[in-house]
Enzyme design. Structure first.
Site, mmCIF file in Angstrom:
data_model
loop_
_atom_site.group_PDB
_atom_site.id
_atom_site.type_symbol
_atom_site.label_atom_id
_atom_site.label_comp_id
_atom_site.label_asym_id
_atom_site.label_seq_id
_atom_site.Cartn_x
_atom_site.Cartn_y
_atom_site.Cartn_z
ATOM 1 N N HIS A 133 0.853 -1.047 0.047
ATOM 2 C CA HIS A 133 -0.027 0.008 0.137
ATOM 3 C C HIS A 133 0.777 1.150 0.077
ATOM 4 O O HIS A 133 1.476 1.394 0.776
ATOM 5 C CB HIS A 133 -0.890 0.019 1.167
ATOM 6 C CG HIS A 133 -1.958 -0.931 1.151
ATOM 7 N ND1 HIS A 133 -2.384 -1.770 2.368
ATOM 8 C CD2 HIS A 133 -2.605 -1.613 0.065
ATOM 9 C CE1 HIS A 133 -3.169 -2.844 1.867
ATOM 10 N NE2 HIS A 133 -3.563 -2.766 0.575
ATOM 11 N N GLU A 150 1.514 3.576 3.145
ATOM 12 C CA GLU A 150 1.981 2.804 4.254
ATOM 13 C C GLU A 150 3.296 2.706 4.147
ATOM 14 O O GLU A 150 3.747 1.740 3.409
ATOM 15 C CB GLU A 150 1.188 1.685 4.600
ATOM 16 C CG GLU A 150 -0.459 1.707 4.583
ATOM 17 C CD GLU A 150 -1.243 0.509 4.644
ATOM 18 O OE1 GLU A 150 -0.551 -0.581 4.920
ATOM 19 O OE2 GLU A 150 -2.385 0.548 4.623
ATOM 20 N N HIS A 154 3.172 -3.346 6.644
ATOM 21 C CA HIS A 154 1.849 -2.249 6.508
ATOM 22 C C HIS A 154 1.869 -1.315 7.705
ATOM 23 O O HIS A 154 2.863 -1.101 8.488
ATOM 24 C CB HIS A 154 0.459 -3.134 6.595
ATOM 25 C CG HIS A 154 0.398 -3.855 5.339
ATOM 26 N ND1 HIS A 154 -0.486 -3.460 4.365
ATOM 27 C CD2 HIS A 154 1.096 -5.296 5.045
ATOM 28 C CE1 HIS A 154 -0.481 -4.425 3.460
ATOM 29 N NE2 HIS A 154 0.161 -5.610 3.919
ATOM 30 N N GLU A 195 1.534 -4.934 10.772
ATOM 31 C CA GLU A 195 1.006 -3.322 10.836
ATOM 32 C C GLU A 195 1.822 -2.961 12.082
ATOM 33 O O GLU A 195 2.046 -2.872 13.084
ATOM 34 C CB GLU A 195 -0.361 -3.386 11.500
ATOM 35 C CG GLU A 195 -1.276 -4.247 10.530
ATOM 36 C CD GLU A 195 -1.486 -3.587 9.182
ATOM 37 O OE1 GLU A 195 -1.333 -2.377 9.128
ATOM 38 O OE2 GLU A 195 -2.351 -3.977 8.540
#
Length: 443
Positions: free
Chosen positions: A86, A89, A193, A284
């Protein structure tokens, strides 16, 4: 004198490469220049190549590090980190550059890093979505269009799915990664991420076969995935606390089953596990997707130990070769641990190698060559991650020989087909049960 001069040149290279990497965001040209500089400074330890191009034609660079960076070596597992799929990110993109810097400058200076690189082939892709990163003109903590590739596609919804038909057009970036996975023998992976602080593991999607009706989609290797996620979260400076990014959402031990968090179709980690024979988790790393540059150094310090400890886990379990009576490798032999069947069976590579990530314990390993009797052997697996080598256990088939290349599993919803087969079998079982009862009554 020559040795001394060489040392001076090496030190100068070290200084120049290290000095070039500060805690800032590196755009496409700077990132490429840095990776080429590292490879030039450490040509015997690194291999730089592009696995494909983005929609806008940017290279998808991968730097490989290890004692044998240019090719697979029998017995040495393949590991990968992928970041920035992404585009908005961004933390993972930058900390992977600092990880590269740390690995090359620590080699032959730090005994742990030296052993890690001598026994592991590490692939690092700082950005899977360079177009999305360049398109993010105004950094934002929550959302920008840079999340998507140039065609407006979410790359983490773009892979074939094991539970339902994914009708999205496969993007160039996705296809490049799929080809890369097919061409390497990856064993363990993580994709980086932002937008939360948690380690998420397979499955992201699910159905009744994997227990999704109970809000958790369980893989056959659920215990291993929990261990992998906890390995990262507990080595991170704060992820293990599980406090999340606000009071609305907490993650015990800083980990979550992907499906339990939210259902996701076409994700990369499920694809790796089902079709790539590679265990992948999603990391994350920041509550803010695109944080200010002055926070990057802290993000590196928060993740540094966890990044290294996670790579070590590629040495969990058992590995070996399947050969014929003459010692020739048998490719495409099925090797699985009893009680852990994969919907797409795990097979040996061209060198007849297999790698199974398993926690310490006693297992029965089943090796099968089509057309011949299976071999079942019991193994006792220790925790060998500190020794940088999984348990080695080979299989030799006295009668088998190298056969034709077996067809790979189709990129179709295999678990959907399994669910249908299970549902179709239930009425039959029900009828058999009734017949048994009737026989008992009439007797």
């Amino acid at each position: 004198m020559r040795a001394a001069a060489g040392d001076v040149v090496g030190i100068l290279c070290l200084v120049s490469v290290a000095a070039a990497l500060d805690f800032k965001y590196h755009h496409a040209e700077e990132l490429e220049a840095y990776l080429k500089g590292v490879h030039a400074a450490y040509p015997s330890l690194t291999h730089l190549h592009s696995i494909g191009r983005s929609v806008e034609g940017r290279d998808l660079w991968v730097l490989v590090l290890g004692r044998f960076p240019t090719h697979h070596k029998i017995g040495i597992p393949e590991f990968k980190y992928v970041a920035n799929m992404h585009g908005d990110e961004t933390v993972g993109r930058e900390i992977l550059l600092h990880l590269i810097d740390f690995l090359v400058t620590s080699y032959r200076r730090d005994p742990v890093i030296t052993r890690l690189l001598n026994n592991t082939r590490i692939h690092i892709m700082p950005t899977m979505n360079p177009d999305g990163f360049e398109a993010t003109k105004v950094p934002d903590c929550y959302y920008t269009r840079g999340r998507y590739n140039k065609n407006g596609e979410d790359l983490n919804r773009n892979f074939p799915d094991a539970f339902e038909n994914n009708n999205a057009d496969i993007q160039p970036e996705t296809q490049a990664v799929m080809n890369w996975i097919r061409n390497e023998t990856f064993v363990l992976s993580a994709n980086l991420h932002g937008g939360a602080l948690v380690a998420s593991y397979t499955f992201d999607n699910g159905n009744s076969v994997t227990g999704s009706l109970n809000g958790y989609s369980r893989s056959p290797d659920d215990d291993v995935f929990i261990h992998l996620a906890k390995t990262y979260s507990f080595k991170h400076t704060s992820m293990y606390k599980g406090t999340g990014c606000d009071n609305r959402q907490t993650f015990p031990d800083g980990i979550t089953n992907g499906y339990s968090w939210y259902q996701l179709e076409g994700g990369m980690q499920d694809y790796n596990y089902v079709w790539g024979q590679c265990f992948e988790i999603t990391l994350e790393l920041s509550c803010c997707k695109y944080p200010p540059e002055d926070q990057l150094e802290k993000f590196w310090q928060d993740n540094k130990v966890a990044l290294i400890e996670y790579i070590k886990q590629v040495h969990l379990g058992v590995k070996g070769q399947v050969t014929d009576k003459n010692g020739n490798p048998i490719p495409n032999a099925i090797v699985e641990a009893k009680g852990r069947p994969h919907v797409c069976p795990y097979r040996t590579n061209e060198q007849g190698e297999y790698f199974l990530l398993l926690l310490p314990g006693t297992y029965v390993i089943n090796a099968t060559v089509p057309g011949f009797k299976s071999m079942l052997e019991t193994v006792e697996i220790p925790d060998n991650t500190g020794n940088f080598s999984a348990l080695k256990h080979d299989f030799s088939f006295s009668e088998a020989s190298i056969g034709s290349i077996a067809a790979s599993c189709p990129k179709t919803p295999l678990y959907q087909e399994l669910q249908r087969a299970s549902a179709a079998a239930k009425p039959t079982l029900h009828i058999l049960g009734l017949m048994t009862v009737m026989l008992v009554i009439f007797k």
